[in-house]
Design a protein around this motif. Sequence first.
Motif, PDB file in Angstrom:
ATOM      1  N   GLU A 147       0.837  -1.201   0.000  1.00  0.00           N
ATOM      2  CA  GLU A 147       0.000   0.000   0.000  1.00  0.00           C
ATOM      3  C   GLU A 147       0.877   1.258   0.000  1.00  0.00           C
ATOM      4  N   ILE A 148       1.928   1.241   0.806  1.00  0.00           N
ATOM      5  CA  ILE A 148       2.869   2.364   0.854  1.00  0.00           C
ATOM      6  C   ILE A 148       3.600   2.496  -0.477  1.00  0.00           C
ATOM      7  N   ALA A 149       4.044   1.366  -1.024  1.00  0.00           N
ATOM      8  CA  ALA A 149       4.759   1.384  -2.306  1.00  0.00           C
ATOM      9  C   ALA A 149       3.877   1.926  -3.424  1.00  0.00           C
ATOM     10  N   ASN A 150       2.603   1.599  -3.410  1.00  0.00           N
ATOM     11  CA  ASN A 150       1.682   2.092  -4.443  1.00  0.00           C
ATOM     12  C   ASN A 150       1.527   3.612  -4.369  1.00  0.00           C
ATOM     13  N   VAL A 151       1.464   4.150  -3.157  1.00  0.00           N
ATOM     14  CA  VAL A 151       1.385   5.604  -2.994  1.00  0.00           C
ATOM     15  C   VAL A 151       2.618   6.270  -3.603  1.00  0.00           C
ATOM     16  N   LEU A 152       3.786   5.711  -3.323  1.00  0.00           N
ATOM     17  CA  LEU A 152       5.035   6.266  -3.858  1.00  0.00           C
ATOM     18  C   LEU A 152       5.079   6.154  -5.380  1.00  0.00           C
ATOM     19  N   ALA A 153       4.590   5.056  -5.914  1.00  0.00           N
ATOM     20  CA  ALA A 153       4.590   4.858  -7.365  1.00  0.00           C
ATOM     21  C   ALA A 153       3.687   5.858  -8.078  1.00  0.00           C
ATOM     22  N   GLU A 154       2.695   6.369  -7.375  1.00  0.00           N
ATOM     23  CA  GLU A 154       1.783   7.352  -7.945  1.00  0.00           C
ATOM     24  C   GLU A 154       2.261   8.787  -7.725  1.00  0.00           C
ATOM     25  N   GLY A 155       3.490   8.942  -7.221  1.00  0.00           N
ATOM     26  CA  GLY A 155       4.035  10.278  -7.001  1.00  0.00           C
ATOM     27  C   GLY A 155       3.741  10.853  -5.637  1.00  0.00           C
ATOM     28  N   GLY A 156       3.257  10.021  -4.709  1.00  0.00           N
ATOM     29  CA  GLY A 156       2.903  10.491  -3.382  1.00  0.00           C
ATOM     30  C   GLY A 156       4.072  10.513  -2.432  1.00  0.00           C
ATOM     31  N   LEU A 157       3.818  11.022  -1.231  1.00  0.00           N
ATOM     32  CA  LEU A 157       4.808  11.079  -0.169  1.00  0.00           C
ATOM     33  C   LEU A 157       4.411  10.134   0.956  1.00  0.00           C
ATOM     34  N   ALA A 158       5.389   9.401   1.475  1.00  0.00           N
ATOM     35  CA  ALA A 158       5.166   8.504   2.603  1.00  0.00           C
ATOM     36  C   ALA A 158       6.074   8.904   3.756  1.00  0.00           C
ATOM     37  N   CYS A 159       5.635   8.598   4.965  1.00  0.00           N
ATOM     38  CA  CYS A 159       6.411   8.933   6.157  1.00  0.00           C
ATOM     39  C   CYS A 159       6.444   7.712   7.080  1.00  0.00           C
ATOM     40  N   PHE A 160       7.633   7.385   7.579  1.00  0.00           N
ATOM     41  CA  PHE A 160       7.762   6.252   8.496  1.00  0.00           C
ATOM     42  C   PHE A 160       8.982   6.470   9.390  1.00  0.00           C
ATOM     43  N   PRO A 161       9.055   5.766  10.531  1.00  0.00           N
ATOM     44  CA  PRO A 161      10.193   5.949  11.432  1.00  0.00           C
ATOM     45  C   PRO A 161      11.435   5.237  10.908  1.00  0.00           C
ATOM     46  N   LEU A 162      12.590   5.888  11.066  1.00  0.00           N
ATOM     47  CA  LEU A 162      13.858   5.297  10.647  1.00  0.00           C
ATOM     48  C   LEU A 162      14.988   5.919  11.459  1.00  0.00           C
ATOM     49  N   GLY A 199      15.619   6.680  14.748  1.00  0.00           N
ATOM     50  CA  GLY A 199      15.411   7.712  15.745  1.00  0.00           C
ATOM     51  C   GLY A 199      14.649   8.938  15.299  1.00  0.00           C
ATOM     52  N   THR A 200      14.050   8.881  14.120  1.00  0.00           N
ATOM     53  CA  THR A 200      13.287  10.031  13.639  1.00  0.00           C
ATOM     54  C   THR A 200      12.305   9.580  12.560  1.00  0.00           C
ATOM     55  N   TYR A 201      11.259  10.370  12.376  1.00  0.00           N
ATOM     56  CA  TYR A 201      10.374  10.116  11.238  1.00  0.00           C
ATOM     57  C   TYR A 201      11.015  10.678   9.967  1.00  0.00           C
ATOM     58  N   ARG A 202      10.843   9.953   8.871  1.00  0.00           N
ATOM     59  CA  ARG A 202      11.401  10.358   7.589  1.00  0.00           C
ATOM     60  C   ARG A 202      10.304  10.417   6.529  1.00  0.00           C
ATOM     61  N   ILE A 203      10.404  11.392   5.660  1.00  0.00           N
ATOM     62  CA  ILE A 203       9.506  11.493   4.509  1.00  0.00           C
ATOM     63  C   ILE A 203      10.273  11.036   3.278  1.00  0.00           C
ATOM     64  N   VAL A 204       9.633  10.207   2.461  1.00  0.00           N
ATOM     65  CA  VAL A 204      10.293   9.699   1.264  1.00  0.00           C
ATOM     66  C   VAL A 204       9.444   9.952   0.026  1.00  0.00           C
ATOM     67  N   ALA A 205      10.135  10.018  -1.120  1.00  0.00           N
ATOM     68  CA  ALA A 205       9.486  10.223  -2.416  1.00  0.00           C
ATOM     69  C   ALA A 205      10.338   9.558  -3.484  1.00  0.00           C
ATOM     70  N   ASP A 206       9.718   9.277  -4.616  1.00  0.00           N
ATOM     71  CA  ASP A 206      10.425   8.706  -5.762  1.00  0.00           C
ATOM     72  C   ASP A 206      11.435   9.720  -6.286  1.00  0.00           C
ATOM     73  N   VAL A 207      12.727   9.439  -6.125  1.00  0.00           N
ATOM     74  CA  VAL A 207      13.754  10.405  -6.520  1.00  0.00           C
ATOM     75  C   VAL A 207      13.847  10.558  -8.040  1.00  0.00           C
ATOM     76  N   ARG A 208      13.274   9.646  -8.793  1.00  0.00           N
ATOM     77  CA  ARG A 208      13.315   9.740 -10.257  1.00  0.00           C
ATOM     78  C   ARG A 208      12.181  10.587 -10.812  1.00  0.00           C
ATOM     79  N   SER A 209      11.265  11.009  -9.944  1.00  0.00           N
ATOM     80  CA  SER A 209      10.109  11.796 -10.365  1.00  0.00           C
ATOM     81  C   SER A 209      10.301  13.267 -10.008  1.00  0.00           C
ATOM     82  N   VAL A 210      10.317  14.119 -11.014  1.00  0.00           N
ATOM     83  CA  VAL A 210      10.442  15.560 -10.765  1.00  0.00           C
ATOM     84  C   VAL A 210       9.287  16.045  -9.901  1.00  0.00           C
ATOM     85  N   ASP A 211       8.075  15.607 -10.190  1.00  0.00           N
ATOM     86  CA  ASP A 211       6.910  16.045  -9.421  1.00  0.00           C
ATOM     87  C   ASP A 211       7.012  15.634  -7.956  1.00  0.00           C
ATOM     88  N   ALA A 212       7.406  14.364  -7.706  1.00  0.00           N
ATOM     89  CA  ALA A 212       7.483  13.871  -6.337  1.00  0.00           C
ATOM     90  C   ALA A 212       8.580  14.590  -5.551  1.00  0.00           C
TER      91      ALA A 212
END
Length: 239
Positions: free
Chosen positions: A43-58, A60-73
């Motif tokens: 479910e998280i991977a699908n959000v990222l594949a659609e250009g979305g942003l996900a957040c999860f702990p990593l 000692g801190t929460y991190r936001i991730v995005a598809d680095v190959r997508s200019v929009d993301a």
Amino acid sequence: MTYLQLGDFIVNLSRSGGQAVAIHWANSMKVIPVAEAKARVSEIANVLAEGGLACFPLRGTYRIVADVRSVDAVTRLVQSKRRAKNHPALVIVADLAAARTIVDGTAWKTTKRIADKLWPGPLTLVLPPSNDLPAKVRTVLCKATGKLGVRVPQDPLANAILRAFGGPLLLSSANLEKKPGANSASAVKQRFNTSVDIWVDAGDVPAAPPSTIVELTDASFTLLREGAVTRAAIEKALG
């Protein structure tokens, strides 16, 4: 890029010959309790594949991730954090082979030896960006130093997301520019409720030692920050 929020959508006004294109939901972020995260990685991977942003702990801190190959993301992540465009960037990958799509220098002896001995782990390798990255992404992320940081994380959830997504992810701490609070669940929810699409809620995250950052050439290394991985460990890995 020019974005406009219209109801439940964020619209990109600078694509398709000036036509407005809705690119993602802009509603309140979906929350996944950490106990359910492993079962909902796709479910998280699908959000990222659609250009979305996900957040999860990593680490000692929460991190936001995005598809680095997508200019929009990438643009969305930068704008969501009010992040200065002249700061260095970090990308997480599943393994050294995946790093080849975003940075050069993966075939150097220094890179291969360190990666073989110390990845996965809290060690960021700073290398030149690959020309395979979109030019606009390189401009935004490499403006400060002309380099990119890349890391293979040790965290099981992060690795599961990377493998399910199938590509490298731009990663940034879940706080606004120059503001603390990236380990606080309430701060993440308050600040990113309408800009992050999906969040793994683990409550407040206990602190962890900082990662080590090393800049590489084909023959040497420069220790930019000593953290969880020591200089001695790096020197030993290089033989």
